[in-house]
Each structure stands twice: as structure tokens, then as C-alpha cells.
Design an enzyme around this catalytic site. Structure first.
Site, mmCIF file in Angstrom:
data_model
loop_
_atom_site.group_PDB
_atom_site.id
_atom_site.type_symbol
_atom_site.label_atom_id
_atom_site.label_comp_id
_atom_site.label_asym_id
_atom_site.label_seq_id
_atom_site.Cartn_x
_atom_site.Cartn_y
_atom_site.Cartn_z
ATOM 1 N N GLN A 128 0.804 -1.219 0.000
ATOM 2 C CA GLN A 128 0.000 0.000 0.000
ATOM 3 C C GLN A 128 0.843 1.277 0.000
ATOM 4 O O GLN A 128 0.326 2.345 -0.313
ATOM 5 C CB GLN A 128 -0.961 -0.018 1.196
ATOM 6 N N HIS A 177 -2.050 -5.602 -12.775
ATOM 7 C CA HIS A 177 -1.530 -5.482 -14.138
ATOM 8 C C HIS A 177 -2.351 -6.257 -15.162
ATOM 9 O O HIS A 177 -2.373 -5.897 -16.329
ATOM 10 C CB HIS A 177 -0.058 -5.940 -14.179
ATOM 11 N N ASP A 205 2.109 0.336 -7.974
ATOM 12 C CA ASP A 205 3.438 0.329 -8.602
ATOM 13 C C ASP A 205 4.364 1.368 -7.969
ATOM 14 O O ASP A 205 5.542 1.104 -7.747
ATOM 15 C CB ASP A 205 3.334 0.631 -10.105
ATOM 16 N N ARG A 265 4.038 0.213 12.857
ATOM 17 C CA ARG A 265 3.696 -1.113 12.352
ATOM 18 C C ARG A 265 3.764 -1.054 10.828
ATOM 19 O O ARG A 265 2.988 -0.330 10.202
ATOM 20 C CB ARG A 265 2.286 -1.504 12.808
ATOM 21 N N HIS A 324 1.159 -9.212 4.697
ATOM 22 C CA HIS A 324 -0.022 -8.347 4.557
ATOM 23 C C HIS A 324 -0.517 -8.470 3.110
ATOM 24 O O HIS A 324 -0.465 -7.523 2.341
ATOM 25 C CB HIS A 324 0.324 -6.899 4.935
ATOM 26 N N ASN A 351 -1.671 -10.582 8.581
ATOM 27 C CA ASN A 351 -2.656 -9.548 8.804
ATOM 28 C C ASN A 351 -4.027 -9.975 8.302
ATOM 29 O O ASN A 351 -4.196 -10.269 7.117
ATOM 30 C CB ASN A 351 -2.285 -8.247 8.078
ATOM 31 N N GLU A 352 -4.979 -10.043 9.200
ATOM 32 C CA GLU A 352 -6.384 -10.264 8.860
ATOM 33 C C GLU A 352 -6.649 -11.449 7.943
ATOM 34 O O GLU A 352 -7.178 -11.278 6.843
ATOM 35 C CB GLU A 352 -6.973 -9.017 8.189
ATOM 36 N N ASN A 392 -7.473 -5.761 14.974
ATOM 37 C CA ASN A 392 -7.839 -4.632 14.112
ATOM 38 C C ASN A 392 -9.321 -4.346 14.325
ATOM 39 O O ASN A 392 -10.157 -5.226 14.110
ATOM 40 C CB ASN A 392 -7.635 -4.980 12.631
ATOM 41 N N TYR A 440 -12.437 -1.567 13.330
ATOM 42 C CA TYR A 440 -12.898 -0.398 12.602
ATOM 43 C C TYR A 440 -14.360 -0.059 12.883
ATOM 44 O O TYR A 440 -14.717 1.091 13.079
ATOM 45 C CB TYR A 440 -12.743 -0.599 11.088
ATOM 46 N N GLU A 484 -4.852 -2.066 14.361
ATOM 47 C CA GLU A 484 -5.369 -1.119 13.358
ATOM 48 C C GLU A 484 -6.675 -0.541 13.861
ATOM 49 O O GLU A 484 -7.447 -1.208 14.560
ATOM 50 C CB GLU A 484 -5.669 -1.799 12.007
HETATM 51 C C1 GBH Z 1 -7.713 -3.245 6.925
HETATM 52 O O1 GBH Z 1 -8.809 -4.073 6.696
HETATM 53 C C2 GBH Z 1 -6.479 -3.681 6.190
HETATM 54 O O2 GBH Z 1 -5.627 -4.401 7.044
HETATM 55 C C3 GBH Z 1 -5.729 -2.544 5.558
HETATM 56 O O3 GBH Z 1 -4.796 -3.037 4.655
HETATM 57 C C4 GBH Z 1 -6.698 -1.592 4.906
HETATM 58 O O4 GBH Z 1 -6.068 -0.564 4.199
HETATM 59 C C5 GBH Z 1 -7.548 -0.999 5.990
HETATM 60 O O5 GBH Z 1 -8.139 -1.964 6.781
HETATM 61 C C6 GBH Z 1 -8.661 -0.105 5.468
HETATM 62 O O6 GBH Z 1 -9.557 -0.826 4.692
HETATM 63 O O7 GBH Z 1 -16.547 -6.646 1.248
HETATM 64 O O8 GBH Z 1 -17.160 -4.319 1.073
HETATM 65 O O9 GBH Z 1 -17.661 -5.531 3.095
HETATM 66 C C7 GBH Z 1 -9.997 -3.636 7.337
HETATM 67 C C8 GBH Z 1 -11.101 -4.625 7.374
HETATM 68 C C9 GBH Z 1 -12.327 -6.168 6.097
HETATM 69 C C10 GBH Z 1 -12.335 -3.891 5.452
HETATM 70 C C11 GBH Z 1 -12.875 -6.533 4.738
HETATM 71 C C12 GBH Z 1 -12.903 -4.248 4.115
HETATM 72 C C13 GBH Z 1 -14.281 -5.866 2.973
HETATM 73 C C14 GBH Z 1 -15.268 -4.830 2.590
HETATM 74 N N1 GBH Z 1 -11.567 -4.961 6.035
HETATM 75 N N2 GBH Z 1 -13.681 -5.474 4.237
HETATM 76 S S1 GBH Z 1 -16.760 -5.397 1.956
#
Ligand code: GBH
Length: 516
Positions: free
Chosen positions: A38, A78, A91, A116, A161, A205-206, A348, A350, A416
Site C-alpha cells: 500500500q 496489471h 506500482d 507497524r 499483509h 494480517n487479517e 484490528n 474499525y 489497526e
Molecule cells: C484493513 O482491513 C487492512 O488491514 C488494511 O490493509 C486496509 O487498508 C484498511 O483496513 C482499510 O480498509 O466486502 O465491502 O464488506 C480492514 C477490514 C475487512 C475492510 C474486509 C474491508 C471488505 C469490505 N476490512 N472489508 S466489503
């Protein structure tokens, strides 16, 4: 509103802010995160060996001609550009491969205690196995780690990741029979090269997110359409590989390096839609079947997948006429081998979900139909530009308490937490998101006795948001991705964080008036 009414409202819906402890305990750590694909860019860099070499030299210095190998996200962006919302790629991304010193400076300016980041497997081992080692890759991470330590910032390193070397994908990928061998060898390369300075490791990760590469032809590589089968197989393989990396550390590195190893698991926090028994049970099933899927084998006393999960998948598989459960079995050896393979809980968080029971109605097997639940968002919640991410800070406390209660008060590091927008510099909503998530985190510490080691903001900089490209931003610092210099600009949230870390106290003016 008159004062007595306000008081009644507070009593009815929440606690008042006045009673809340908004000071961080001593030793609580603040950090920020990124992931290799990323931010790094330099997707096919060959370092010092860009010039053509005579053949005899090329044969002698394999590592020199190797450069970074291709991985499954490189391959996807790609070959299937339509998968990315704005048809971009990683890229170049934030060009952190060249600008890592600037990134460290940003971390330092905010006052973070740790960073991290993830290591790109294919940058170190271009083919995934140890037949070729890319010295430039090793140098890059050594430089980054040394720069961090010189600034008194601890590295917290994720081994995987989502960027599997393409060569390993071709050899069966995450479900291939040799995957655990490859991952253990990769872990050994990491401990050997960086373990003298890296004391915090996260294997994967996840996994609960990247298993979706095995649920449809969609845009998560390798895009294999096998829901309710492939996702379970990947999880099984990942849990074994995680445990092998942990056991390797125990056997050969721990006594000297004295680090901590875990895995970063993600979870939405589920709350029952109604207080009916059916919805309450559905919510517990949802938690067990999403987070418990990975956490139970590692952190529970008895190990293995959660009972409710084994039972449901076995019953459904039988009803479908299968000869065995779609959920693979570990057997006693692996249950014992995996159990206990973490030194803390990487989490993590959110967003939250409202969960209700639905009868088995789905026409096609999947891990969702195995749960018999429906998850949705409350219409009252503020939703970010990412449709899955709603403003639900209460879930931070709920989830921390759920994990602590289910897994014997294991120490938790929030690995996260973050908010999506379209890149505003005045990102008040992000600042508010962090302050109130941290408020609920402190509630978990002070009111529920949860052991929380620290918090990680996703992310220190705007970056390549996978299939969303650069259309969704999570950074505390803005990046102009149209400018070849990729300039970084602090947002309001970076300033709020800096003050918060300095004072070790939450700023009143960003706290929600009523705690719900
Ligand atoms: C994290 O995932 C990642 O570790 C990180 O790389 C990423 O940039 C960040 O969060 C922000 O997204 O199928 O539309 O319901 C967070 C948890 C779980 C969020 C899977 C997106 C799929 C969305 N993720 N989820 S959907």
C-alpha cells in the site's frame, strides 16, 4: 434544551463525560501502521543491478539480478486493471521505498512510540522460497528499522499483509501442501536478519479478510470461486503456518532475541438487533464464526475451532450430501500445536454490525450461510466513504471486552483502527473517530479491566486502498498521488494526535457529548 432535560437524557442514554477517565495509563503505547504494497512502490526494482551484466557475472550474483519478485497483487492490478476503482496500482504508491526517512520523520513529529509496517515477502525472496535472496530488499528493511530505532520508534513488523509471491501462488498458494514450509523458511530469514532489533512480530494480517480470495472471481487475488470451502481451507493452512513461525521462534530465536509474536485478527463488533434470544445467539455465533474462527484455536484453553462453528458446518455439509465437513479437522496434534502460539492479541477494529438471526435460506453454501445470521448497519450510524465502515466507537469497548472475556484476559494490542474519507486536510471526522474510539478503549481499561497494551492508527499516510485505489483515504497525512514527488501534508487528525500523545489525555472538544 433545559438543564433537567439534558440530565434526564444523559441518564437515559449514557454516562456523562464528567465521570470519565480520559487519561492514558503509564506505559500505554501509541503507534501508526502501513502495509508494504500500500505504500512502498518500487514494485519491480532491481536495485544496483539495473545495468546489464555479463552473463558470467549474472550467474555468480543471482541475488544481485533478482530484484523484487512479482506478487499476487502485482499480477492482479496489471492483468485486471478494472478491478481497481480508479484503475490505479501500487506500482509507485506513496513511494515509501525511496521516502522512508520522510515517513519516519512524520511518525516522530506526531510522537508515535512504534511503527507497524509489513515486509514484502517477494522483495526479500523474489520467488518466495530461499533459492534467491534479494540483498537490496534486506538492505531496505534494515535501513528502515535502523532509522526508526535512531528516532526511538519501535518497529512492529507484519510478515504477511496479503502480497504472496506469485511463484508460490503458482505452486499452490496459501492452500498448497508446502505453504507451511515456505512460510517457516521466510520467517527464519526475517528472524535471522532483523530479529536482533525487531521485538514485535505479527505473522499474518487479517486472515479473515484475505480468505475472501477463495470465495469468488472478484477482486481479491487469487480470485478462486469456492465459498464455504476455499475460505475454510485457507484459514486452516494459515493457522498451521502461523503456529510454525511461532514454534520456530521458540525453538531457535526466543532465548536470544526475546521478542513477542502474534497475529493481527480483525473483527466487526456485533450487537444483537433485538433482545430476542434468537438474535442474541446469532450475535454470539457471528463473533465465534468470524473472530473465534482464528482466535479460538490460538487463545482458548481447549484450542481448535469454536464448537458452534464445527457443529454448524458439519450439519450443513451433511445436509448437502457431502461425505465430510467443509470445515477441515485439525486432529489432536495440530490442536495442541496451534494452541498458545501468541504472546499477545493483535486486534484490528474499525466498525460494528447489527446482527440478527435468519433461517437457512441461502441457495449456495458459504461461511455466511453456515452462520444463519444477517449483519447490517443501524440507519442512525454515520457511514464513511467506505460502505463497511460506520462511526461506532462504542464497538471498541465492546470488542475489547469480548476478546478479554473469551480469551482469559490476554493482553491486547489494537493493531489497526481508522476512518475513511476522500482526502480532506481538515479531517475533523477522522480526529473525532480516533478520540472517541480511544475514549471507549480507556473505558475498557478502567471499567472492564481489559489489558490493552496500545493503539495503532491506520494509517500514518494516505495509501493504496486495495480495490478502492486512491479513492478512499485513511492517512493522518495527505499524499498528492498526482505529484511525482508524492508530497506529504499533515491533516487536522495528525495535529490532534500529536497533542493527545503529548498530554496523554483526550481533548475535550472532540469528545462526543453523550457516551452511548
Ligand atoms: C484493513 O482491513 C487492512 O488491514 C488494511 O490493509 C486496509 O487498508 C484498511 O483496513 C482499510 O480498509 O466486502 O465491502 O464488506 C480492514 C477490514 C475487512 C475492510 C474486509 C474491508 C471488505 C469490505 N476490512 N472489508 S466489503
Amino acid at each position: 434544551m433545559r438543564a433537567p432535560q439534558l440530565l434526564l437524557l444523559l441518564l437515559a442514554f449514557g454516562r456523562s463525560q464528567a465521570a470519565r477517565n480520559t487519561t492514558f495509563p503509564e506505559g500505554f503505547l501509541f503507534g501508526a501502521a502501513t502495509a508494504a504494497y500500500q505504500v512502498e512502490g518500487a514494485w519491480n526494482t532491481s536495485g544496483q543491478c539495473l545495468q546489464p551484466l555479463p552473463l558470467w557475472l549474472m550467474l555468480q550474483y543471482r541475488e544481485c539480478i533478482a530484484g523484487k519478485g512479482e506478487h499476487i497483487w502485482d499480477r492482479m492490478v496489471h492483468t485486471r486493471p478494472n478491478c481497481i476503482a480508479d484503475r490505479t496500482s501500487g506500482d509507485v504508491a506513496a513511494d515509501s521505498y525511496h521516502k522512508y526517512k520522510e515517513d519516519v520523520k512524520l511518525l516522530k513529529d506526531v510522537g508515535f512510540n512504534f511503527y507497524r509496517f509489513s515486509i514484502s515477502w517477494a522483495r526479500i525472496l523474489p520467488k518466495g522460497d530461499v533459492s534467491v535472496i534479494n540483498k537490496d530488499g534486506i538492505d531496505y528493511y534494515n535501513n528502515l528499522i535502523n532509522e526508526l530505532l535512531a528516532n526511538n520508534i519501535q518497529p512492529v513488523v507484519t510478515m504477511y499483509h496479503w502480497d504472496l509471491p506469485q511463484h508460490l501462488q503458482d505452486l499452490g498458494g496459501l492452500v498448497g501442501s508446502a505453504f507451511g514450509d515456505y512460510f517457516e523458511d521466510y520467517a527464519r530469514v526475517l528472524y535471522t536478519n532483523f530479529g536482533d532489533r525487531v521485538k514485535w512480530w505479527l505473522t499474518f494480517n487479517e486472515p479473515g479478510t484475505f480468505v475472501d480470495g477463495y470465495t469468488s472471481h472478484g477482486c481479491v487475488p487469487p480470485a478462486v470461486d469456492a465459498p464455504g470451502v476455499g475460505d475454510y481451507l485457507v484459514a486452516h493452512s494459515i493457522l498451521k503456518a502461523h503456529a510454525r513461525a511461532y514454534r520456530l521462534y521458540d525453538r531457535e530465536f526466543r532465548s536470544e532475541q526475546k521478542g513477542n509474536i502474534s497475529i493481527a485478527l480483525s473483527a466487526g463488533y456485533g450487537t444483537p438487533k433485538t433482545n430476542s434470544n434468537a438474535d442474541i445467539e446469532a450475535t454470539e455465533t457471528f463473533m465465534q464464526h468470524s473472530l473465534g474462527w482464528f482466535a479460538h484455536p490460538i487463545y482458548s484453553q481447549e484450542g481448535d475451532y469454536p464448537a458452534v462453528m464445527k457443529e454448524r458446518v458439519a450439519n450443513n455439509s451433511k445436509a448437502e450430501g457431502l461425505f465430510r465437513s467443509r470445515l477441515p479437522e485439525f486432529g489432536e496434534y495440530w490442536v495442541n500445536y496451534i494452541r498458545g502460539t501468541a504472546d499477545f492479541f493483535g486486534l484490528n477494529y474499525y466498525s460494528s454490525w447489527v446482527v440478527s438471526h435468519v433461517g437457512s435460506s441461502l441457495d449456495r453454501a458459504s461461511r455466511w450461510s453456515d452462520m444463519d445470521v444477517m449483519s447490517s448497519q443501524d440507519p442512525g450510524w454515520t457511514v464513511s466513504v467506505a460502505t463497511w465502515l460506520a462511526y461506532t466507537p462504542f464497538g471498541m469497548r465492546g470488542l475489547l471486552s469480548w476478546v478479554s472475556k473469551n480469551y482469559n484476559n490476554t493482553p491486547i494490542l489494537i493493531t489497526e483502527n481508522g476512518w475513511a474519507d476522500t482526502g480532506e486536510i481538515n479531517d475533523t471526522m477522522r480526529a473525532k473517530y480516533y478520540v472517541n474510539n480511544l475514549a471507549h478503549l480507556l473505558d475498557a481499561i478502567y471499567l472492564d479491566n481489559v489489558t490493552v497494551l496500545g493503539h495503532t492508527a491506520w494509517s500514518i499516510i494516505d495509501n493504496f486502498e486495495w480495490a478502492q485505489g486512491y479513492t478512499q483515504r485513511f492517512g493522518l497525512h495527505h499524499i498528492d498521488f498526482n505529484d511525482p514527488q508524492r508530497p506529504r501534508t499533515p491533516k487536522e487528525s495528525a495535529r490532534v494526535f500529536a497533542a493527545l500523545i503529548k498530554n496523554r489525555k483526550l481533548p475535550e472538544n472532540y469528545l462526543d457529548k453523550v457516551i452511548e
